[in-house]
Design a protein around this motif. Structure first.
Motif, mmCIF file in Angstrom:
data_model
loop_
_atom_site.group_PDB
_atom_site.id
_atom_site.type_symbol
_atom_site.label_atom_id
_atom_site.label_comp_id
_atom_site.label_asym_id
_atom_site.label_seq_id
_atom_site.Cartn_x
_atom_site.Cartn_y
_atom_site.Cartn_z
ATOM 1 N N HIS A 16 21.768 -55.307 40.266
ATOM 2 C CA HIS A 16 20.754 -56.360 39.679
ATOM 3 C C HIS A 16 19.470 -55.509 38.725
ATOM 4 C CE1 HIS A 16 19.813 -60.875 38.807
ATOM 5 N NE2 HIS A 16 19.416 -59.458 37.280
ATOM 6 N N HIS A 18 18.768 -54.317 34.494
ATOM 7 C CA HIS A 18 18.981 -54.378 33.180
ATOM 8 C C HIS A 18 17.966 -52.993 32.550
ATOM 9 C CE1 HIS A 18 19.904 -58.744 32.922
ATOM 10 N NE2 HIS A 18 18.823 -58.840 34.155
ATOM 11 N N PHE A 65 9.183 -65.043 28.830
ATOM 12 C CA PHE A 65 9.703 -63.328 30.184
ATOM 13 C C PHE A 65 10.892 -62.684 29.263
ATOM 14 C CE2 PHE A 65 13.820 -62.337 32.550
ATOM 15 C CZ PHE A 65 13.501 -60.704 32.268
ATOM 16 N N LEU A 66 12.017 -63.609 28.311
ATOM 17 C CA LEU A 66 12.958 -63.264 27.726
ATOM 18 C C LEU A 66 12.258 -63.223 26.338
ATOM 19 C CD1 LEU A 66 16.123 -65.479 28.593
ATOM 20 C CD2 LEU A 66 16.008 -62.723 29.077
ATOM 21 N N LEU A 69 10.447 -59.618 27.170
ATOM 22 C CA LEU A 69 12.074 -58.461 27.340
ATOM 23 C C LEU A 69 12.609 -57.717 25.396
ATOM 24 C CD1 LEU A 69 14.122 -56.837 28.744
ATOM 25 C CD2 LEU A 69 15.251 -59.125 29.149
ATOM 26 N N ASP A 174 24.088 -62.797 30.804
ATOM 27 C CA ASP A 174 22.763 -62.855 30.434
ATOM 28 C C ASP A 174 21.924 -63.203 29.910
ATOM 29 O OD1 ASP A 174 22.499 -60.891 28.697
ATOM 30 O OD2 ASP A 174 21.619 -59.288 29.855
ATOM 31 N N ASN A 175 20.918 -64.195 29.648
ATOM 32 C CA ASN A 175 20.280 -64.282 28.693
ATOM 33 C C ASN A 175 19.467 -65.501 29.127
ATOM 34 O OD1 ASN A 175 18.870 -62.728 26.903
ATOM 35 N ND2 ASN A 175 19.142 -63.558 24.914
ATOM 36 N N HIS A 202 25.068 -64.188 35.271
ATOM 37 C CA HIS A 202 23.946 -64.426 36.196
ATOM 38 C C HIS A 202 23.915 -66.329 36.025
ATOM 39 C CE1 HIS A 202 21.511 -60.739 34.618
ATOM 40 N NE2 HIS A 202 20.224 -61.224 34.888
ATOM 41 N N ASP A 204 20.402 -67.954 36.520
ATOM 42 C CA ASP A 204 18.574 -68.113 37.126
ATOM 43 C C ASP A 204 18.357 -69.122 37.493
ATOM 44 O OD1 ASP A 204 17.740 -65.813 35.440
ATOM 45 O OD2 ASP A 204 18.415 -66.539 33.478
ATOM 46 N N HIS A 228 20.680 -63.435 40.828
ATOM 47 C CA HIS A 228 19.980 -64.605 41.070
ATOM 48 C C HIS A 228 20.735 -65.763 41.952
ATOM 49 C CE1 HIS A 228 16.796 -62.686 39.124
ATOM 50 N NE2 HIS A 228 17.606 -63.495 37.806
ATOM 51 N N PHE A 255 11.741 -62.291 41.094
ATOM 52 C CA PHE A 255 11.753 -62.824 40.033
ATOM 53 C C PHE A 255 9.786 -64.082 39.509
ATOM 54 C CE2 PHE A 255 14.232 -66.007 37.024
ATOM 55 C CZ PHE A 255 14.501 -65.242 35.681
ATOM 56 N N ASP A 285 16.129 -56.254 39.195
ATOM 57 C CA ASP A 285 16.216 -57.066 37.842
ATOM 58 C C ASP A 285 15.679 -56.368 36.796
ATOM 59 O OD1 ASP A 285 16.857 -58.893 35.911
ATOM 60 O OD2 ASP A 285 15.770 -60.643 37.268
ATOM 61 N N ASP A 286 13.986 -56.721 36.153
ATOM 62 C CA ASP A 286 13.767 -55.992 35.054
ATOM 63 C C ASP A 286 12.129 -55.272 35.790
ATOM 64 O OD1 ASP A 286 15.246 -56.725 32.397
ATOM 65 O OD2 ASP A 286 14.844 -58.234 33.858
HETATM 66 N N1 HPA Z 1 17.857 -63.834 33.329
HETATM 67 C C1 HPA Z 1 18.421 -63.978 32.136
HETATM 68 N N2 HPA Z 1 18.936 -63.016 31.551
HETATM 69 C C2 HPA Z 1 18.443 -61.901 31.632
HETATM 70 C C3 HPA Z 1 17.623 -61.770 32.820
HETATM 71 C C4 HPA Z 1 17.482 -62.493 33.907
HETATM 72 O O1 HPA Z 1 16.999 -62.611 34.459
HETATM 73 N N3 HPA Z 1 17.010 -60.753 32.697
HETATM 74 C C5 HPA Z 1 17.334 -59.644 31.807
HETATM 75 N N4 HPA Z 1 17.784 -60.770 30.954
#
Ligand code: HPA
Ligand code: ZN
Length: 341
Positions: A16, A18, A65-66, A69, A174-175, A202, A204, A228, A255, A285-286
């Motif tokens: 997992h 990205h 967070f998104l 990103l 995702d997202n 995903h 979350d 997740h 996370f 994750d990221d």
């Molecule tokens: N959750 C939802 N979208 C995402 C995530 C995540 O953990 N990581 C990157 N895009």
């Protein structure tokens, strides 16, 4: 965070991660400069500050967070950007002793920013092949579709991927999940299954309707793995179902926590599922854009916060192998390496 030699040296598997969440500060600033994009940060350190700017609830944390990103991946404008960020990840993966990774990419984002689907996937596949030769890191690509985009856009992306069917191991979602229920993507998942993709999604952590999202991903979309999905632990019949069906749970201990300690509620679910015998794995994750850290540090954080023994950390890796989509011979070989470790 001190990372033990045991964790550092362990052969690792990452399920997992990205690719757009792995762009380290200087590289991100170089790419943005080259593309004439003004980032909403002055220095690489500001990335986390922005990500942490609104943590009033789990939903707001996810949203901020998104957004962060999006700001980073919004700088990617050329297929060569994708090649570069992927090679940068692979060189890091080598240092982490990651033997195998299933890496997610978001083609809709690329296309929206002027990188054609073909350019994006071809750059990523070139990086995959070069990394195997240069770093001996094996990997496969997972194509994620974004929940907040339309079904039509997802289906169109799936049809663009047809020519690259052999290069993409799985389809995922995702997202932002909150008002985007799995049902919206039922036709997409039926098409992807018919085309032979593996399926994941995903779900979350700690979001409104988390349990309904997980149930619908399992029963409507019929995913084989959850990204997740930890809230399932709070529902006995759901977690039992996950156990009995052998569904993999690709969890990310850091996370929301910017890499240091892991949230207690998250740890409770991870510990509980491991003890039940669920195929739960720990992943990053990221690492940069979420500040969740690279895999060794995520494992060390989990170990410090959850009190996992070295053998339990190894068990997470064995679970990752079992729930991965690598070839059988590679599974056997990695399981034997882990067994001997
Ligand atoms: N959750 C939802 N979208 C995402 C995530 C995540 O953990 N990581 C990157 N895009
Ligand atoms: Zn993720």
């Amino acid at each position: 965070m001190t990372i033990s030699d045991y964790v550092l040296g362990m052969p690792k598997i990452e399920l997992h991660i990205h690719i757009e969440g792995t762009i380290e500060g200087q590289l991100l600033f170089d790419i943005a400069d080259r593309n004439g994009i003004k980032l909403p940060y002055e220095t690489p350190d500001d990335i986390l500050a922005l990500q942490n700017s609104n943590k009033t609830s789990d939903t707001e944390s996810l949203r901020s967070f998104l957004e962060c990103l999006d700001a980073s991946r919004g700088a990617l404008r050329r297929d060569t950007d994708y090649y570069e960020i992927a090679m940068s990840f692979y060189s890091r993966a080598k240092q982490e002793n990651i033997q195998y990774a299933e890496i997610m990419f978001d083609p809709q984002q690329a296309v929206r920013q002027g990188v054609p689907f073909e350019g994006c996937i071809e750059a990523l596949c070139q990086a995959r092949d070069d990394a195997l030769e240069r770093f001996h890191v094996r990997s496969q690509w997972i194509m994620n579709l974004q929940r907040d985009f339309s079904l039509e856009s997802a289906v169109e992306t799936l049809s663009n991927a047809e020519k690259y069917r052999e290069d993409i191991v799985a389809v995922g979602l995702d997202n932002f999940e909150v008002s985007n229920f799995p049902r919206k993507f039922l036709p997409l998942f039926d098409l992807a299954r018919a085309q032979g993709y593996h399926l994941t999604s995903h779900c979350d952590v700690h979001q409104p309707n988390s349990l309904n999202h997980i149930r619908d991903c399992l029963n409507l979309l019929r995913v084989e793995r959850l990204d997740h999905g930890l809230d399932a632990y709070f529902d006995e019949s759901l977690s039992q179902d996950i156990l009995e069906r052998g569904i993999g749970v690709a969890a990310c201990p850091t996370f929301y926590s910017a890499g240091e300690s892991c949230p207690d509620k998250t740890m409770e679910c991870i510990r509980g599922m491991l003890d039940m015998g669920v195929l739960i794995s720990l992943n990053s994750d990221d690492p940069v854009q979420l500040g969740s850290g690279w895999l060794s540090s995520a494992l060390a954080s989990a170990q410090a916060s959850g009190g996992f023994s070295d053998n339990e950390i190894k068990k997470f890796m064995q679970n990752a192998v079992q729930s991965s989509w690598m070839e059988r011979s590679q599974k056997t070989s990695l399981l034997s390496d882990l067994n001997d470790y």
